[in-house]
Structures are given as structure tokens and as C-alpha cells.
Enzyme design. Structure first.
Site, PDB file in Angstrom:
ATOM      1  CD  GLU A 201      -3.006  -0.861   0.416  1.00  0.00           C
ATOM      2  OE1 GLU A 201      -3.075   0.177  -0.279  1.00  0.00           O
ATOM      3  OE2 GLU A 201      -3.831  -1.774   0.336  1.00  0.00           O
TER       4      GLU A 201
ATOM      5  CB  CYS B 112      -1.632   6.973   1.378  1.00  0.00           C
ATOM      6  SG  CYS B 112      -2.585   5.697   2.167  1.00  0.00           S
TER       7      CYS B 112
END
Ligand code: ADP
Length: 478
Positions: A251, A285
Site C-alpha cells: 500500500e 495516503c
């Protein structure tokens, strides 16, 4: 409330002090040292690998219902310690306390979800290719998992990885960020109280991320690395994992666009924009990095957005009225300042902010007149800075939104049904928020494409990352 911190790694069911050397965990709001934590490094990783390897045989043989019971106990313990965990999280990460409380329930929800989902890991019986054969497909745990996690979600990034791993029979070694080891160790304490067999969950704290990461990658016992963090480190881990051909879930960074079309409900769009941009002071993010606003609604949107941003209260996260806490460290402040300077030198206008009221604090900032040559259009700013771009046509904005190497989250607002379908399908991202700025939930598959990584976390797809498929062919059936 006085908080109790664990200060050393949790390995094989115990908190063990492996190294007399320590490192300091700092409160970024005050610069105070919260605790000195044992620097257990590579030695700790090796002990944890041994423990996880030994525990695997016991853990994988339990039924999914038995594993589910441990997970549910852990889940309930986390919820009943919500206040203490949130306080520790805010103290070490700077996150506003209301967001930390939200993260505890969000993080815990992965444990609850996978406690159930683990029971639904089923195989298959395939119609055979000839009458003497039978074909069965079974799914088995990958084995020992190494999880490397960042500081911006000190709890949820751990549970999102290890809950599915544990649910399907894997054992885990977690290496939490050196900025936020205290939340991770608190979680370990609750896992101990939940009664997990020794070695099933190991949490190793240490300062030398690179050496600890290398040790996990080089170990033939560790069968998979699951990482959340920067694209640069994700690439290092991928390279390092090639010798042992390890599986990887990554990720990585994002560069989220947030598009507002002329047909949008502007008030909803402003609310969504504030949520998606200023959560954790812009340090997630999936935070918006680029705002694209269509020309007819540009002035109205900016005016309303400015009014809302001005209402955000900046200050220590531990004080409940504050919305914007400090950034994590000096490097983060420097990055934000560099991006603003770069944008200004290329024609952007600072409409609000661009000041540093105290050491690691940075005011919510709005930049207008942004263009594609600016750093902020190419890379994640990871801070409370909103960059505005104006556009005229749908095709034009799709091209601009996709013109990035990243592909994690994207958002857009429209009331036009056809446009909503077209744009959702044309955005090259792993996740699309339509008329919402908040997309993270345990029930949906979180993950990115392109340089934002591979693999999915959460939902029914989240277990796949921790399973191997085995096909069994039985022949000579009379
Ligand atoms: P961020 O900028 O969010 O800190 P990083 O990718 O640098 O992103 O860090 C994410 C996590 O990875 C942190 O726990 C960090 O300590 C760890 N880390 C950093 N460098 C390495 C490395 N070379 N190998 C393994 N882990 C690393």
C-alpha cells in the site's frame, strides 16, 4: 489519566528486553519525550521469526471458529480500552483525539470483520477432465507474515494487515514505525490478554527500519511481506524480496484528485473536500492532493471552502476542540514548505495559510492558480495544503487526473448520473469516491494500482492476500 506504556518488543507471548539501548518516542505537539523504547532491531526480528515459525503449526491447525474466538476477544478488549489507546495514539502521532478515537473503532472493525470472514474461506470441487479423476481446490495459509507499518495510522495499519492473516491461520511479525511504537505495544498487551498462543502475534520495535526490513525479506521462513508506506521503500522491499521470491502486498503513496463538476452539490462537495484533505492534517495516503474545479462553480467552491478551512482549529491533538494537530516531524514541515515555495515560484497564489505557528505545526494552506509543472501536482504533499486547478471539460480533467504515476484514491462530485458512471470507469485508480470524501471501511477492498501498489486490504478480498491455492487431483478412481 496516567497512561502505562510498554517499552520493549512482544515476542513469543511476552514483553522481552533484548537490547539495553533505547530510542525516544517524541510527542510532536510538545517535543516532550513520552518514553524510551528498547531498540530491539535485527536480533528481535530473528527471535520473532523463530517464534512465529514454531507457532504456525499450532495456529494453522485450529479451526476458523477457534481462531475467530481469539480475534473477537481481542476486538472487545480494544473497544473497552478505546480511550487509553486513543490518548497514546494522539500523544505519539499528533493526531486530533477525535480522529484517534475514530481510528480505534476503524482499526478494531478489521478484527471483527475478519473474525467472521475467516470462516468463509472455502475451496472448490471442479468437474474433472476425465472420468477417473477428481479435482479439489483447497485454500491454505501462506505461513509466517512480516508486516511493516507507518506512523500515520498507528493501529489500523496493523490490524488491517494482521487480522486477515491471523483469521486464515498465518502467524505474524509486525515492525511498527519507530515514531509510533507505543500504540502497537498496547495492542500487543491486549492480544496477550486475549490469550493468543505464544508466537502467533509478535511486535518488534526498533530504530533501524532498513536492517529490520532486510532481515524479514531475506528470511526463507517469512513467506510474505505486507507493507504500507512510501513507494520508494515499497520498491526497496520488492527488490529485497526477489532472492526468496516472497509474496508482497504493498500500500504505497497516492496523488488523489478531487474533481468538482458544474452539476455538483457544492455544499456537499465542500464538506467532502474538507474531510478528504484535512484528516490527520493531510497526512494520509488517500488525502486529496489536487483539487480540480470546473469553471462555472470555481468561485463559489473556493469561497465556501475558504470559509470552512478558516473554521478549523489548530493546536495539540489531545485538546478535543482541535481539528489540525502537528505534522509528524521536521522533515514533514520541510516538505510542505518546499512544495509551497516551488508552487509560488511557478505562479501559484497563497490564498490562506503558509505559516508555522509552532515547531511542528503548519496552518491549513490554500493555493490557487496551480499547474502541472508544480511539484504538488506530481507528488504527495502529505500535509495541510490544498492545491487548486481550474478546468473546462470532462475529457480534459480525466486526462489531467490520470496524469500521474500513482493510482490509489480519487474523488469526484456530480449530480449527473451518466457522468458519474463515465468518470468512475475512466479514472485510473484503485478506489473512487463519488459524492463522498471518505471511502475507508473494513467492508470494502482498499488498495491501489500503478505506483500505489498491489493487493487489497479489507472486505472479502482481503483474505486472498494471505492464502495459497492448492489443487488436488485424485486419479484412478474406479
Ligand atoms: P513515511 O514517509 O510514511 O514514513 P516510509 O516508507 O519511509 O514512509 O515508512 C513507512 C514504514 O517503513 C515506517 O515504519 C518506516 O520505519 C519503515 N521503513 C523505512 N525505510 C525502510 C526500509 N528500507 N525497509 C523497511 N522498512 C522501512
Amino acid at each position: 489519566m496516567s497512561l502505562k506504556y510498554h517499552k520493549s518488543s512482544f515476542i513469543n507471548g511476552c514483553f522481552v528486553e533484548i537490547n539495553e539501548q533505547t530510542f525516544s518516542v517524541i510527542n510532536p505537539a510538545t517535543m516532550e519525550t513520552l518514553a524510551k523504547v528498547s531498540n530491539d532491531g535485527v536480533k528481535g526480528i530473528n527471535l520473532a521469526i523463530k517464534a512465529a515459525d514454531k507457532a504456525l503449526n499450532i495456529w494453522k491447525k485450529k479451526t476458523s471458529s477457534q481462531r475467530s474466538e481469539y480475534l473477537k476477544k481481542w476486538y472487545n478488549l480494544i473497544l473497552s480500552h478505546q480511550e487509553s489507546i486513543a490518548q497514546i495514539m494522539t500523544l505519539e502521532s499528533g493526531k486530533p483525539i477525535k480522529e484517534s478515537l475514530g481510528e480505534v473503532s476503524y482499526g478494531a472493525s478489521f478484527i471483527e470483520w475478519f473474525a467472521e470472514e475467516g470462516k468463509r474461506v472455502n475451496g472448490d470441487i471442479i468437474s474433472p477432465h476425465n472420468s477417473e479423476s477428481r479435482i479439489h481446490v483447497i485454500k491454505q495459509p501462506i505461513g509466517v507474515i512480516g508486516a511493516i507499518t507507518p506512523w500515520n495510522f498507528p493501529l489500523a495499519m496493523i490490524t488491517r494487515k494482521i487480522a486477515p492473516a491471523l483469521a486464515v491461520g498465518c502467524t505474524v511479525i509486525v515492525r511498527p514505525s519507530e515514531e509510533t511504537p507505543l500504540t502497537a505495544l498496547y495492542l500487543a498487551d491486549l492480544a496477550k490478554q486475549a490469550g493468543f498462543p505464544p508466537g502467533v502475534i509478535n511486535i518488534v520495535v526498533g530504530l533501524d527500519a532498513s536492517a529490520m526490513g532486510k532481515e524479514l525479506c531475506n528470511s526463507p521462513i517469512v513467506k510474505k511481506i505486507s507493507f504500507t508506506g512510501s513507494t520508494k521503500v515499497g520498491q526497496i522491499l520488492m527488490r529485497q524480496s526477489s532472492n526468496t521470491l516472497k509474496k508482497l502486498s504493498l500500500e504505497l503513496g497516492g496523488n488523489a484528485p478531487f474533481i468538482v463538476f458544474n452539476s455538483a452539490n457544492i455544499d456537499d462537495a465542500v464538506n467532502g473536500a474538507i474531510t478528504s484533505k484535512y484528516r490527520n492534517s493531510g497526512q494520509t495516503c488517500v488525502c486529496t492532493n489536487r483539487f480540480y474545479i470546473q469553471d462555472d462553480v470555481f468561485e463559489e467552491f473556493i469561497k465556501k471552502f475558504l470559509e470552512s478551512v478558516k473554521k478549523l482549529k489548530i493546536g495539540p491533538g489531545i485538546e478535543s476542540q482541535n481539528d489540525i494537530g502537528p505534522l509528524i516531524n521536521k522533515r514533514a514541515i520541510q516538505k510542505v514548505q518546499d512544495f509551497i515555495k516551488d508552487a509560488e515560484s511557478k505562479g501559484a497564489h497563497v490564498l490562506l495559510g503558509n505559516d508555522q505557528p509552532a515547531q511542528f505545526f503548519f496552518s491549513p494552506t490554500i493555493l490557487t492558480g496551480c499547474n502541472e509543472n508544480m511539484l504538488i501536482s506530481k507528488e504527495e504533499v502529505f500535509g495541510p495544503v490544498s492545491a487548486f486547478f481550474k478546468f473546462s471539460a470532462e475529457d480534459e480533467v480525466i486526462e489531467k487526473a490520470n496524469n500521474t504515476k500513482y493510482g490509489l484514491a480519487s474523488y469526484f462530485y456530480t449530480q449527473d448520473l451518466n457522468q458519474s458512471i463515465r468518470v468512475s470507469e475512466n479514472l485510473e485508480y484503485g478506489m473512487v469516491g463519488v459524492n463522498t470524501g471518505l471511502i475507508s471501511t473494513a467492508v470494502a477492498p482498499f488498495g491501489g494500482i500503478k505506483f500505489s501498489g498491489q493487493g487489497r486490504e479489507g472486505s472479502k478480498y482481503g483474505v486472498d492476500d494471505y492464502l495459497e491455492i492448492k489443487y488436488i487431483c485424485t486419479g484412478s478412481v474406479k
